[in-house]
Design an enzyme around this catalytic site. Structure first.
Site, PDB file in Angstrom:
ATOM      1  N   TYR A  54      44.631  47.259  54.723  1.00  0.00           N
ATOM      2  CA  TYR A  54      44.444  45.852  54.323  1.00  0.00           C
ATOM      3  C   TYR A  54      43.582  45.094  55.325  1.00  0.00           C
ATOM      4  CZ  TYR A  54      47.479  46.719  50.440  1.00  0.00           C
ATOM      5  OH  TYR A  54      47.979  47.232  49.264  1.00  0.00           O
ATOM      6  N   ARG A  57      39.991  45.666  54.256  1.00  0.00           N
ATOM      7  CA  ARG A  57      39.629  44.852  53.079  1.00  0.00           C
ATOM      8  C   ARG A  57      39.553  43.373  53.456  1.00  0.00           C
ATOM      9  NH1 ARG A  57      43.683  46.376  48.524  1.00  0.00           N
ATOM     10  NH2 ARG A  57      42.307  45.058  47.265  1.00  0.00           N
ATOM     11  N   ASN A  88      43.156  40.207  41.351  1.00  0.00           N
ATOM     12  CA  ASN A  88      42.500  40.358  42.651  1.00  0.00           C
ATOM     13  C   ASN A  88      43.287  39.650  43.744  1.00  0.00           C
ATOM     14  OD1 ASN A  88      40.552  41.663  41.191  1.00  0.00           O
ATOM     15  ND2 ASN A  88      39.143  39.922  41.148  1.00  0.00           N
ATOM     16  N   VAL A  89      43.191  40.201  44.924  1.00  0.00           N
ATOM     17  CA  VAL A  89      43.902  39.608  46.068  1.00  0.00           C
ATOM     18  C   VAL A  89      42.933  38.827  46.952  1.00  0.00           C
ATOM     19  CG1 VAL A  89      45.799  41.269  46.006  1.00  0.00           C
ATOM     20  CG2 VAL A  89      43.727  41.813  47.344  1.00  0.00           C
ATOM     21  N   ASP A  90      41.631  38.827  46.547  1.00  0.00           N
ATOM     22  CA  ASP A  90      40.679  37.990  47.288  1.00  0.00           C
ATOM     23  C   ASP A  90      40.795  36.553  46.777  1.00  0.00           C
ATOM     24  OD1 ASP A  90      38.335  39.511  45.127  1.00  0.00           O
ATOM     25  OD2 ASP A  90      38.742  37.352  45.095  1.00  0.00           O
ATOM     26  N   HIS A 105      48.907  39.954  41.836  1.00  0.00           N
ATOM     27  CA  HIS A 105      49.159  41.068  42.769  1.00  0.00           C
ATOM     28  C   HIS A 105      49.137  40.633  44.227  1.00  0.00           C
ATOM     29  CE1 HIS A 105      47.700  43.976  39.411  1.00  0.00           C
ATOM     30  NE2 HIS A 105      48.900  43.500  39.179  1.00  0.00           N
ATOM     31  N   GLY A 171      36.021  42.232  34.232  1.00  0.00           N
ATOM     32  CA  GLY A 171      36.072  43.083  35.424  1.00  0.00           C
ATOM     33  C   GLY A 171      37.382  43.780  35.669  1.00  0.00           C
ATOM     34  N   THR A 172      38.075  44.185  34.578  1.00  0.00           N
ATOM     35  CA  THR A 172      39.300  44.948  34.780  1.00  0.00           C
ATOM     36  C   THR A 172      39.353  46.118  33.808  1.00  0.00           C
ATOM     37  OG1 THR A 172      41.724  44.944  34.690  1.00  0.00           O
ATOM     38  CG2 THR A 172      40.604  43.303  33.324  1.00  0.00           C
ATOM     39  N   SER A 173      39.832  47.241  34.325  1.00  0.00           N
ATOM     40  CA  SER A 173      39.931  48.452  33.485  1.00  0.00           C
ATOM     41  C   SER A 173      41.158  48.375  32.575  1.00  0.00           C
ATOM     42  CB  SER A 173      40.025  49.688  34.386  1.00  0.00           C
ATOM     43  OG  SER A 173      41.193  49.571  35.216  1.00  0.00           O
TER      44      SER A 173
HETATM   45  N1  APR Z   1      31.071  43.156  36.769  1.00  0.00           N
HETATM   46  C1  APR Z   1      32.059  43.272  35.826  1.00  0.00           C
HETATM   47  N2  APR Z   1      32.868  44.343  35.723  1.00  0.00           N
HETATM   48  C2  APR Z   1      32.656  45.349  36.599  1.00  0.00           C
HETATM   49  C3  APR Z   1      31.659  45.318  37.602  1.00  0.00           C
HETATM   50  C4  APR Z   1      30.844  44.149  37.663  1.00  0.00           C
HETATM   51  N3  APR Z   1      29.863  44.024  38.583  1.00  0.00           N
HETATM   52  N4  APR Z   1      31.727  46.479  38.317  1.00  0.00           N
HETATM   53  C5  APR Z   1      32.737  47.197  37.777  1.00  0.00           C
HETATM   54  N5  APR Z   1      33.297  46.531  36.749  1.00  0.00           N
HETATM   55  C6  APR Z   1      34.432  46.920  35.905  1.00  0.00           C
HETATM   56  C7  APR Z   1      34.663  48.404  35.758  1.00  0.00           C
HETATM   57  O1  APR Z   1      33.904  48.909  34.666  1.00  0.00           O
HETATM   58  C8  APR Z   1      36.174  48.448  35.469  1.00  0.00           C
HETATM   59  O2  APR Z   1      36.433  48.271  34.085  1.00  0.00           O
HETATM   60  O3  APR Z   1      35.581  46.407  36.548  1.00  0.00           O
HETATM   61  C9  APR Z   1      36.703  47.234  36.235  1.00  0.00           C
HETATM   62  C10 APR Z   1      37.387  47.613  37.533  1.00  0.00           C
HETATM   63  O4  APR Z   1      38.557  48.330  37.211  1.00  0.00           O
HETATM   64  P1  APR Z   1      39.550  48.749  38.386  1.00  0.00           P
HETATM   65  O5  APR Z   1      38.751  49.321  39.521  1.00  0.00           O
HETATM   66  O6  APR Z   1      40.637  49.565  37.761  1.00  0.00           O
HETATM   67  O7  APR Z   1      40.149  47.370  38.919  1.00  0.00           O
HETATM   68  P2  APR Z   1      41.306  46.520  38.270  1.00  0.00           P
HETATM   69  O8  APR Z   1      41.293  46.649  36.783  1.00  0.00           O
HETATM   70  O9  APR Z   1      41.211  45.165  38.852  1.00  0.00           O
HETATM   71  O10 APR Z   1      42.644  47.245  38.836  1.00  0.00           O
HETATM   72  C11 APR Z   1      43.865  46.634  38.516  1.00  0.00           C
HETATM   73  O11 APR Z   1      44.973  48.200  39.971  1.00  0.00           O
HETATM   74  O12 APR Z   1      45.083  49.322  41.942  1.00  0.00           O
HETATM   75  C12 APR Z   1      45.565  48.245  41.269  1.00  0.00           C
HETATM   76  O13 APR Z   1      46.413  46.306  42.242  1.00  0.00           O
HETATM   77  C13 APR Z   1      45.225  46.971  41.973  1.00  0.00           C
HETATM   78  O14 APR Z   1      44.736  44.836  40.992  1.00  0.00           O
HETATM   79  C14 APR Z   1      44.405  46.209  40.956  1.00  0.00           C
HETATM   80  C15 APR Z   1      44.822  46.836  39.646  1.00  0.00           C
END
Ligand code: APR
Length: 229
Positions: A54, A57, A88-90, A105, A171-173
């Protein structure tokens, strides 16, 4: 009365600010074993490694700036009552000017007592080390929700999602629950927009998919949202 615009954001929105995502190529979970750095067991087993993860980061966050994606979302407060629910934690949403940000989170800039979770401190320096103690004399830990820990803010997030007139996923998977379940709580017929260069699985009928990075994607979103304001 302004319409309620709810944004669910993940690590992708901070990627263009230079902060790594988790599951992309070269992401944090490729570099670190999540069980070694982001769980209560890891904290018991090797607190120094957890603190180092941490601190790394947090040091990057100290140098990071909000990008056009964060700023575009903040500017939507001119047209809508915007609530950001972030994984996000930022604090880049806050730095960009968003006034309502709910962290599911935890927050990287904060530390809390390992014996009294109500004792939370805002860090003025990026390093948190062994021996940094709370007022009650116990070790400070990152104010982060680790895997296996309760997402205490989820009920607040659900009630925000239920009030959404428009719902945006950026921006989340959508791989981590309960955050990923929030889309199931929006009212039927609520317009949904997804901004992501790779299409995450969104189990919802009418989704407007903006296949762009957040910086460009949010400016396209703003054009799309003009008709809703
Ligand atoms: N702009 C938009 N989306 C983007 C970009 C970008 N520049 N770059 C990557 N992405 C997308 C990827 O395609 C993916 O779908 O952002 C997503 C990132 O997914 P993860 O890395 O899984 O992050 P996240 O979804 O925030 O993870 C959720 O998992 O590990 C835990 O606590 C952690 O909060 C986190 C949680």
């Amino acid at each position: 009365m302004k319409k309620k615009l709810v944004i669910l954001s993940g690590a992708g929105i901070s990627q263009e600010s230079g902060l790594k995502t988790f599951r992309d190529m070269g992401g944090l979970w490729e570099q670190y074993d999540v069980t070694e750095v982001a769980s209560p067991e890891a904290w018991q087993r090797n607190p120094e490694l957890v603190l180092k993860f941490y601190n790394e980061r947090r040091r990057q966050l100290w140098e990071a700036e909000p990008n056009e994606g964060h700023k575009g979302i903040a500017s939507l407060e001119d047209w809508f009552d915007v609530e950001v629910i972030t994984q996000n934690v930022d604090d880049l949403h806050e730095q960009a000017g968003s006034s309502k940000v709910l962290h599911l989170h935890g927050e990287l800039r904060k530390a809390r007592s390992s014996s009294d979770p109500g004792l939370i401190y805002t860090l003025t320096h990026w390093e948190l080390n062994l021996g940094d103690k709370c007022a009650k004399g116990s070790q400070l830990r990152p104010h982060i929700v680790w895997f296996g820990e309760m997402v205490t803010e989820i009920s607040n997030a659900i009630s925000v999602a239920q009030k959404a007139d428009i719902f945006v996923v950026v921006g989340t998977s959508l791989m981590v629950y309960p955050a990923a379940s929030l889309i199931n709580y929006i009212r039927p017929g609520t317009p949904v927009f997804v901004i992501d260069p790779h299409s995450p699985e969104v189990f919802y009928k009418e989704v407007v998919y903006i296949q762009e990075k957040a910086g460009k994607g949010v400016s396209i979103l703003k054009r799309e949202l003009e008709k809703f304001k």
